[in-house]
Design an enzyme around this catalytic site. Structure first.
Site, PDB file in Angstrom:
ATOM      1  N   LYS A 265       0.795  -1.218  -0.074  1.00  0.00           N
ATOM      2  CA  LYS A 265       0.105  -0.041   0.033  1.00  0.00           C
ATOM      3  C   LYS A 265       0.780   1.312  -0.054  1.00  0.00           C
ATOM      4  CE  LYS A 265      -1.564   2.530   3.225  1.00  0.00           C
ATOM      5  NZ  LYS A 265      -1.890   2.947   4.331  1.00  0.00           N
TER       6      LYS A 265
ATOM      7  N   ASP B 103      -6.597   1.214   1.115  1.00  0.00           N
ATOM      8  CA  ASP B 103      -6.261   1.543   2.405  1.00  0.00           C
ATOM      9  C   ASP B 103      -7.831   1.210   3.081  1.00  0.00           C
ATOM     10  OD1 ASP B 103      -8.089   3.557   1.833  1.00  0.00           O
ATOM     11  OD2 ASP B 103      -7.050   5.076   2.457  1.00  0.00           O
TER      12      ASP B 103
END
Ligand code: SF4
Length: 215
Positions: free
Chosen positions: A125, A143
């Site tokens: 991420k 997220d």
């Protein structure tokens, strides 16, 4: 085929609506240097961008370049970033990242995923955010907001993990729109389709949002 067609129709609706809501989406982490963004994203795990901005302002004022950050006392970094939580672990990441960037990359952030993901505390991420923000490389960072919104809008399955969500969104969204849609989904989740009390009454996606709880 019918389901795929419906999904494509829905994603176009979602893209159009989010473009209206957030015409110029921006990353809300404050930074002026490449490594500052990388560190801010690492610090943002399990906290808000607002909290991260409040501690990085102090951190980067006290240690204004990567050399001073690499020489900083880890305990001092930890005490500065204490308000965001898990500060002991995160302070080690900050210190190690500063040293690794100086040692291996002349103090700059590398522009490829493999190198990024080898840095302490950097996962997929974080690498996705850095690649898209710093280098304009298309990526969808999943997220908590992207995950929640994608599930509520049935773009993915409830049981999908983060990697599956990323892969499914990459298929549904045109590559040239990956990074922009990532930012829009984050902002939509942060300010509109919030975890608690989403703004369903004023949401144009209500008609395709099958999460009965929020209708
Ligand atoms: Fe989110 Fe509510 Fe809109 Fe569904 S209707 S996308 S839950 S704000």
């Amino acid at each position: 085929m019918i389901i795929i067609g419906l999904m494509m129709k829905n994603i176009r609706l979602i893209e159009k609506y989010l473009e209206e809501l957030f015409p110029n989406p921006k990353c809300e982490l404050n930074y002026t240097k490449d490594y500052e963004l990388l560190i801010a994203v690492v610090l943002s795990a399990q906290t808000t961008d607002k909290m991260v901005n409040s501690v990085t302002e102090m951190l980067f004022n006290k240690y204004p370049d990567i050399e001073s950050l690499s020489n900083a006392d880890v305990d001092d970094i930890s005490s500065i970033i204490k308000p965001i939580g898990t500060n002991v672990k995160k302070s080690l990441f900050v210190h190690k990242i500063a040293n690794a960037l100086l040692k291996d990359y002349n103090g700059r952030v590398p522009n490829n995923r493999d190198a990024l993901e080898k840095l302490p505390g950097v996962g997929r991420k974080t690498a996705n955010v850095v690649l898209s923000e710093l280098f304009n490389i298309p990526a969808i960072a999943v997220d908590t907001h992207v995950q929640r919104v994608s599930k509520r809008l049935s773009l993915v399955e409830e049981s999908d993990d983060i990697r599956n969500i990323e892969l499914k969104l990459m298929k549904l969204i045109s590559k040239n729109n990956w990074s922009t849609m990532h930012r829009r989904l984050v902002l939509f989740g942060r300010y509109h389709c919030k975890s608690k009390n989403p703004n369903c009454n004023n949401c144009e996606l209500k008609k395709i949002c099958v999460d009965g709880k929020y209708k």
